[in-house]
Structure formats: structure tokens, C-alpha cells
Design a protein around this motif. Structure first.
Motif, PDB file in Angstrom:
ATOM      1  N   ARG A 178      26.970  23.256  30.826  1.00 58.51           N
ATOM      2  CA  ARG A 178      26.465  22.691  30.962  1.00 58.51           C
ATOM      3  C   ARG A 178      26.215  21.128  30.283  1.00 58.51           C
ATOM      4  NH1 ARG A 178      23.890  28.041  33.644  1.00 58.51           N
ATOM      5  NH2 ARG A 178      25.190  28.829  33.799  1.00 58.51           N
ATOM      6  N   PHE A 179      26.021  21.603  29.568  1.00 58.14           N
ATOM      7  CA  PHE A 179      25.703  20.736  27.961  1.00 58.14           C
ATOM      8  C   PHE A 179      25.960  19.743  27.883  1.00 58.14           C
ATOM      9  CE2 PHE A 179      22.831  24.431  26.909  1.00 58.14           C
ATOM     10  CZ  PHE A 179      21.143  23.737  26.929  1.00 58.14           C
ATOM     11  N   SER A 180      27.111  20.229  28.183  1.00 58.49           N
ATOM     12  CA  SER A 180      28.478  19.253  27.929  1.00 58.49           C
ATOM     13  C   SER A 180      27.649  17.400  28.793  1.00 58.49           C
ATOM     14  CB  SER A 180      30.087  18.895  27.491  1.00 58.49           C
ATOM     15  OG  SER A 180      30.716  18.278  27.993  1.00 58.49           O
TER      16      SER A 180
ATOM     17  N   VAL B 281      21.061  10.691  35.619  1.00 55.25           N
ATOM     18  CA  VAL B 281      19.710  10.989  35.167  1.00 55.25           C
ATOM     19  C   VAL B 281      18.632   9.639  34.505  1.00 55.25           C
ATOM     20  CG1 VAL B 281      18.729  12.224  33.386  1.00 55.25           C
ATOM     21  CG2 VAL B 281      20.832  13.347  34.479  1.00 55.25           C
ATOM     22  N   ILE B 282      18.077   9.996  34.752  1.00 52.35           N
ATOM     23  CA  ILE B 282      16.803   8.498  34.035  1.00 52.35           C
ATOM     24  C   ILE B 282      15.521   8.880  32.830  1.00 52.35           C
ATOM     25  CG2 ILE B 282      15.297   6.639  34.034  1.00 52.35           C
ATOM     26  CD1 ILE B 282      16.752   6.299  37.005  1.00 52.35           C
TER      27      ILE B 282
ATOM     28  N   ARG C 249      15.170  10.992  48.361  1.00 49.56           N
ATOM     29  CA  ARG C 249      15.751   9.794  49.362  1.00 49.56           C
ATOM     30  C   ARG C 249      16.556   9.643  48.918  1.00 49.56           C
ATOM     31  NH1 ARG C 249      12.926   4.697  50.057  1.00 49.56           N
ATOM     32  NH2 ARG C 249      10.408   5.185  49.799  1.00 49.56           N
ATOM     33  N   TYR C 250      17.318  10.761  47.590  1.00 46.56           N
ATOM     34  CA  TYR C 250      18.733  10.906  47.481  1.00 46.56           C
ATOM     35  C   TYR C 250      19.488  11.616  47.378  1.00 46.56           C
ATOM     36  CZ  TYR C 250      18.255   5.319  47.227  1.00 46.56           C
ATOM     37  OH  TYR C 250      18.187   4.272  47.278  1.00 46.56           O
ATOM     38  N   GLY C 251      18.757  12.604  46.598  1.00 53.77           N
ATOM     39  CA  GLY C 251      18.615  14.654  46.279  1.00 53.77           C
ATOM     40  C   GLY C 251      19.012  15.186  45.549  1.00 53.77           C
ATOM     41  N   ASP C 252      18.902  16.518  45.642  1.00 50.29           N
ATOM     42  CA  ASP C 252      19.002  17.167  43.862  1.00 50.29           C
ATOM     43  C   ASP C 252      19.628  16.855  42.753  1.00 50.29           C
ATOM     44  OD1 ASP C 252      20.777  17.939  45.723  1.00 50.29           O
ATOM     45  OD2 ASP C 252      19.704  20.282  44.992  1.00 50.29           O
ATOM     46  N   LYS C 253      20.188  15.453  42.704  1.00 51.43           N
ATOM     47  CA  LYS C 253      20.938  15.641  41.765  1.00 51.43           C
ATOM     48  C   LYS C 253      21.195  14.438  40.943  1.00 51.43           C
ATOM     49  CE  LYS C 253      23.853  18.982  43.036  1.00 51.43           C
ATOM     50  NZ  LYS C 253      23.488  19.465  43.752  1.00 51.43           N
ATOM     51  N   VAL C 254      19.994  13.731  41.549  1.00 55.16           N
ATOM     52  CA  VAL C 254      19.097  12.355  40.733  1.00 55.16           C
ATOM     53  C   VAL C 254      17.754  12.965  39.646  1.00 55.16           C
ATOM     54  CG1 VAL C 254      18.540  10.362  40.679  1.00 55.16           C
ATOM     55  CG2 VAL C 254      20.436  10.982  42.191  1.00 55.16           C
ATOM     56  N   ARG C 255      17.970  12.806  38.714  1.00 51.05           N
ATOM     57  CA  ARG C 255      16.698  13.536  38.038  1.00 51.05           C
ATOM     58  C   ARG C 255      15.981  12.048  37.082  1.00 51.05           C
ATOM     59  NH1 ARG C 255      17.509  16.773  34.222  1.00 51.05           N
ATOM     60  NH2 ARG C 255      19.849  16.676  34.385  1.00 51.05           N
ATOM     61  N   VAL C 256      14.432  12.126  36.736  1.00 51.35           N
ATOM     62  CA  VAL C 256      14.146  10.662  36.308  1.00 51.35           C
ATOM     63  C   VAL C 256      13.396  12.105  35.051  1.00 51.35           C
ATOM     64  CG1 VAL C 256      12.217   9.482  35.642  1.00 51.35           C
ATOM     65  CG2 VAL C 256      13.973  10.013  37.667  1.00 51.35           C
ATOM     66  N   ASN C 257      13.277  12.101  33.912  1.00 52.92           N
ATOM     67  CA  ASN C 257      12.027  13.029  32.813  1.00 52.92           C
ATOM     68  C   ASN C 257      11.860  11.772  32.039  1.00 52.92           C
ATOM     69  OD1 ASN C 257      11.907  15.843  34.003  1.00 52.92           O
ATOM     70  ND2 ASN C 257      14.775  15.478  34.148  1.00 52.92           N
TER      71      ASN C 257
ATOM     72  N   TYR D 276      19.616  17.852  26.347  1.00 57.43           N
ATOM     73  CA  TYR D 276      19.006  19.285  27.529  1.00 57.43           C
ATOM     74  C   TYR D 276      19.296  18.097  28.674  1.00 57.43           C
ATOM     75  CZ  TYR D 276      16.169  22.127  29.414  1.00 57.43           C
ATOM     76  OH  TYR D 276      15.382  22.525  30.849  1.00 57.43           O
ATOM     77  N   LEU D 277      17.881  17.359  28.098  1.00 54.67           N
ATOM     78  CA  LEU D 277      17.948  16.428  29.575  1.00 54.67           C
ATOM     79  C   LEU D 277      18.638  15.746  30.611  1.00 54.67           C
ATOM     80  CD1 LEU D 277      13.759  15.639  28.495  1.00 54.67           C
ATOM     81  CD2 LEU D 277      14.901  17.786  30.280  1.00 54.67           C
ATOM     82  N   LEU D 278      19.326  15.194  29.365  1.00 55.04           N
ATOM     83  CA  LEU D 278      20.207  14.070  30.418  1.00 55.04           C
ATOM     84  C   LEU D 278      21.810  15.239  30.639  1.00 55.04           C
ATOM     85  CD1 LEU D 278      21.252  12.013  27.419  1.00 55.04           C
ATOM     86  CD2 LEU D 278      20.910  11.261  29.993  1.00 55.04           C
ATOM     87  N   SER D 279      22.564  16.801  30.134  1.00 55.58           N
ATOM     88  CA  SER D 279      22.979  18.121  30.711  1.00 55.58           C
ATOM     89  C   SER D 279      22.984  18.203  31.671  1.00 55.58           C
ATOM     90  CB  SER D 279      23.355  18.148  30.036  1.00 55.58           C
ATOM     91  OG  SER D 279      21.958  19.169  29.660  1.00 55.58           O
ATOM     92  N   ASP D 280      23.949  19.279  32.592  1.00 59.32           N
ATOM     93  CA  ASP D 280      23.123  19.708  33.857  1.00 59.32           C
ATOM     94  C   ASP D 280      22.749  20.767  33.360  1.00 59.32           C
ATOM     95  OD1 ASP D 280      24.797  17.790  34.942  1.00 59.32           O
ATOM     96  OD2 ASP D 280      26.906  18.922  35.071  1.00 59.32           O
ATOM     97  N   ALA D 281      22.328  21.191  32.067  1.00 59.55           N
ATOM     98  CA  ALA D 281      21.699  22.346  30.827  1.00 59.55           C
ATOM     99  C   ALA D 281      20.685  22.376  32.255  1.00 59.55           C
ATOM    100  CB  ALA D 281      21.954  22.506  30.174  1.00 59.55           C
ATOM    101  N   SER D 282      20.232  21.228  32.444  1.00 64.99           N
ATOM    102  CA  SER D 282      18.553  20.968  33.005  1.00 64.99           C
ATOM    103  C   SER D 282      18.434  20.214  34.726  1.00 64.99           C
ATOM    104  CB  SER D 282      17.627  20.335  32.020  1.00 64.99           C
ATOM    105  OG  SER D 282      17.767  18.983  32.418  1.00 64.99           O
ATOM    106  N   ALA D 283      19.183  21.005  35.347  1.00 64.22           N
ATOM    107  CA  ALA D 283      19.936  20.800  36.695  1.00 64.22           C
ATOM    108  C   ALA D 283      18.460  20.648  37.545  1.00 64.22           C
ATOM    109  CB  ALA D 283      21.179  20.921  37.151  1.00 64.22           C
TER     110      ALA D 283
END
Length: 273
Positions: A6-8, A148-149, A188-196, A247-254
């Protein structure tokens, strides 16, 4: 998927604006070590090419592009270049920014006689230098439905820090923009697009060493105030931002979006008592 998987960031394409900067170098290094292809965007092409060499030494692929984050056309050209080379964009790190000397108000300076144009420039560089790339590279991320952004905030986006008016206004804007864009993209685009956002504390670098330390190596008065206000009783090392970034870029913070993570040795948490 295991926790390590998940961190990869293997095979992902990550764009880093301001990747030629001091903290940007650590960001680029960490992203390459996590397995991603890295596009480094900065105004200094030679320095961006140096970062590409670093990426390649770490076993990944890099791309250097000269660009200005305040120039929409420049960012559009960069975006097309990346898509032509790698086919997509999976993540964006908005690391371009910094303070402008003319926007700093000295302790003995008339508060109302400051150079307002330099203050505006500081706001534009940090705030619009984040918004413009996001609206261009983020479109690719949003339309593919996953990505991710990461924006860069500051201690000044939570507490008032004297002298740096333009920087403070911009970083507060970035925190608000992070929440707003995280909400809009998810709806608008779903739960796979994240901004932190990441809000760094005060980090001792070669760039600011002369401002934070005296010739004998002791801290300046201002630097000592930061140390005194930090439970860790020290300044940060740029490498200490790398884990939070990955962490924030990876799936570990989905399930993490719209957040600002302070990496500051406890400065933001402490009352000083």
C-alpha cells in the motif's frame, strides 16, 4: 494488498512543481525511492536535470521541464509533454513557493508602509502557484478517476507568525483550497481522487542557514524562538518530511482527504505551557 504494498508508488507518474527547491529535492528523492516516475518542474532547467540524475541513480525514470507555475500556458505545455512521454499523471505535488524578501515586514518597519506589491507577489506565488498547476494537472487525475494532489501549507496557516504577511495569507488560502478541492473532486469524481496538504515546521536547510544561525553556529534570536516553541526543542531536518509525503501519496492513506498534516515537532499542538 499488504501494508508494504500500500505504501508503494511503483509505476506511478508523479509531477513535482518546485522540484528544484531545497525541500523539493527531498520530495523527488522519496518519490523515486518509492518506485514512481518523477517529473521535476522548475524555472531552472539545469537544476531540474540534476534532479533527474538523482532519480535515475535511485533506479527510476525522471523528466525535467522548465516551467513557471504562474504561467497557465507553460503548465499546459508541461502537462502535454508528460502525457506524451508517460501516457498519464497519477499525482501532483505542489512544492513551488516561498517567501519574497520585499514582502517581509521588519520589526522596526512601519507596518502600514510595507511594499504591498511584493506582498501580492508572495500571495500569487504561493497560492496561485498551487491553484494553476492543480487545475491543469488535476484535470488528468480527475478524469481518470484516481490520483492524489498534495499541497504545501505552513505553520503560518494555523498560527500567526510575525513579519511574513503575504506568505501567511497565501498559506491560509492553500489550507482552505485543499479542503474545497478535496470536497469537489470527491463529489464529482469519486472516492479515489484525494487532495491533502503538508504543513512543514521550520527546517534548517542550506538555503536558510544564514538566516537561522549565527557565524558560530548558534541560533539567531528568531530561530531560537521557533525552537523554544517546539516541544522537540529543535528544528526539523528536510528528510523528516519524506515519510508523510509518501503516506499521503500512497494507497496507505486511501480514506484521507481534505486534511493538512503538520510536520513540525509538535509546534502547532503546544501552547508553550
Amino acid at each position: 494488498m499488504s501494508i508494504l504494498e500500500r505504501f508503494s508508488l511503483s509505476n506511478r507518474v508523479v509531477v513535482v512543481t518546485g522540484g528544484t527547491g531545497i525541500l523539493g529535492k527531498n520530495f523527488v528523492k522519496a518519490i523515486a525511492e518509492a518506485g514512481a516516475k518523477v517529473c521535476i518542474i522548475g524555472r531552472d532547467l539545469a537544476k531540474a536535470q540534476e534532479r533527474v540524475k538523482l532519480v535515475e541513480e535511485l533506479g527510476s525514470e525522471g523528466l525535467a521541464i522548465a516551467g513557471d507555475v504562474l504561467d497557465e500556458q507553460s503548465m499546459l505545455v508541461a502537462c502535454q509533454h508528460i502525457v506524451d512521454k508517460w501516457g498519464t499523471i497519477d499525482a501532483l505535488v505542489n512544492a513551488a513557493g516561498g517567501n519574497i524578501s520585499g514582502a517581509t515586514i521588519g520589526p522596526d518597519q512601519d507596518l502600514f508602509a510595507s511594499n504591498i506589491q511584493d506582498t501580492i507577489k508572495a500571495i500569487e506565488l504561493n497560492l496561485f502557484g498551487t491553484i494553476i498547476p492543480t487545475h491543469i494537472f488535476g484535470k488528468i487525475i480527475a478524469e481518470k478517476g484516481k490520483g492524489v494532489i498534495i499541497n504545501i501549507g505552513s505553520l503560518s496557516s494555523s498560527q500567526a507568525i510575525t513579519r511574513v504577511l503575504g506568505y501567511t495569507v497565501a498559506k491560509n488560502g492553500i489550507v482552505g483550497y485543499t479542503k474545497w478541492m478535496a470536497t469537489e473532486l470527491a463529489l464529482r469524481y469519486g472516492d479515489k481522487v484525494r487532495v491533502n496538504a503538508i504543513a512543514p515546521g521550520v527546517f534548517l536547510t542550506e538555503q536558510n542557514r544564514a538566516l537561522l544561525t549565527n557565524p558560530d553556529g548558534t541560533f539567531t534570536e528568531r530561530a531560537q524562538r521557533f525552537v523554544n516553541g517546539t516541544p522537540y526543542s529543535r528544528l526539523g531536518d528536510p528528510s523528516e518530511l519524506e515519510g508523510t509525503l509518501i503516506y499521503l501519496l500512497s494507497d496507505a492513506s486511501a480514506f484521507v482527504s481534505g486534511e493538512t498534516v503538520y510536520v513540525d515537532g509538535g509546534f502547532n499542538a503546544w501552547t508553550g505551557v
